[in-house]
Each structure stands twice: as structure tokens, then as C-alpha cells.
Design a protein around this motif. Structure first.
Motif: not given
Length: 141
Positions: A136, A81-83, A72, A74-76, A102
Motif C-alpha cells: 500500500w 506472504e499474507e494480509t 489490515e 500485511w506480513r512477508r 498496516f
């Protein structure tokens, strides 16, 4: 460096034979090629279950393409924001200033491998990758 005619030299690299170094987020990275002033190419590798540190970049942006494994990203960016899932064939962008982190799935058949283009080329400075808060807990140093 360009030759007298202004042309850049041809370059060739073998991802399997490139020396591994540790990226600022803790991932294994194998730098491959650099086109002077334009971009650089590298392969990032995470073993199953590994989680990087969250970072953002000060001067570069990246394009990723997953070649094996799964995980996965994750970006912001500001309020956005999204995964997203990372599986072979997935391509993703990391725009300038984006916080990202990631991880590789624990039950993956092998390591998560991502081929990435960095634009402009990775500068190699300690200040390029800025620590960020991600979703995470990192497992890497």
C-alpha cells in the motif's frame, strides 16, 4: 535495573497519559513499560484511513493485540506472504526480520489501537527499522 536482591522494580503506566512519539513506520506510538533486557510494551494508534510505511526490524520481534478500530496487516517472510484483518481481539506476531505494513480502515468508528510487546525492548536506534516495499502507498511521513 535490578535492586540488590536481583528483583526488578514494579512499574505501572497509563496508556492515556503516556507521551506520543512517532514510530519509524509513521504510526503514533505511546511507549509504556520496559522490563530490563526482556521486552517493552507500547500502544500504536492509527487514525481512520492512515497507512504506515512498510518496514522490517533488525533485532526485535513483536506480539500485537488489537484493542479497538479495524484495519489490515500485511506480513512477508521470504516467499511467505499474507494480509490479515485487524479487529478487536485479533492477536498477531511480527517475527524477527519480517517485512510488515498496516493500515486503518477509512470507515472505522475510531482509531486502530494495537497494544504491542517488543522483544527484546525497543533499542531506540535509527537502524532498527529498515525500509521495505509494501502493498500500500503510505499516508504518513
Amino acid at each position: 535495573m535490578s535492586n540488590r536482591s536481583g528483583q526488578q522494580p514494579f512499574r505501572t503506566a497509563d496508556a492515556g497519559g503516556a507521551p506520543a512519539v512517532t514510530a519509524p513506520d509513521g504510526a503514533e506510538v505511546r511507549p509504556l513499560l520496559v522490563v530490563d533486557g526482556q521486552g517493552s510494551l507500547a500502544v500504536f494508534v492509527l487514525a481512520p484511513g492512515q497507512v504506515t510505511h512498510a518496514v522490517s526490524h533488525a533485532t526485535v520481534q513483536e506480539l500485537w493485540h488489537v484493542t479497538s478500530g479495524s484495519g489490515e496487516l500485511w506480513r512477508r517472510q521470504g516467499e511467505r506472504e499474507e494480509t490479515v484483518r485487524l479487529v478487536p481481539g485479533t492477536a498477531a506476531s511480527i517475527p524477527l526480520g519480517t517485512s510488515f505494513q498496516f493500515r486503518a480502515d477509512e470507515d472505522s468508528d475510531g482509531p486502530l489501537r494495537i497494544t504491542a510487546v517488543t522483544m527484546p525492548p525497543w533499542p531506540g536506534t535509527d537502524s532498527e527499522a529498515r525500509p521495505e516495499e509494501g502493498p500500500w502507498k503510505p499516508t504518513l511521513r
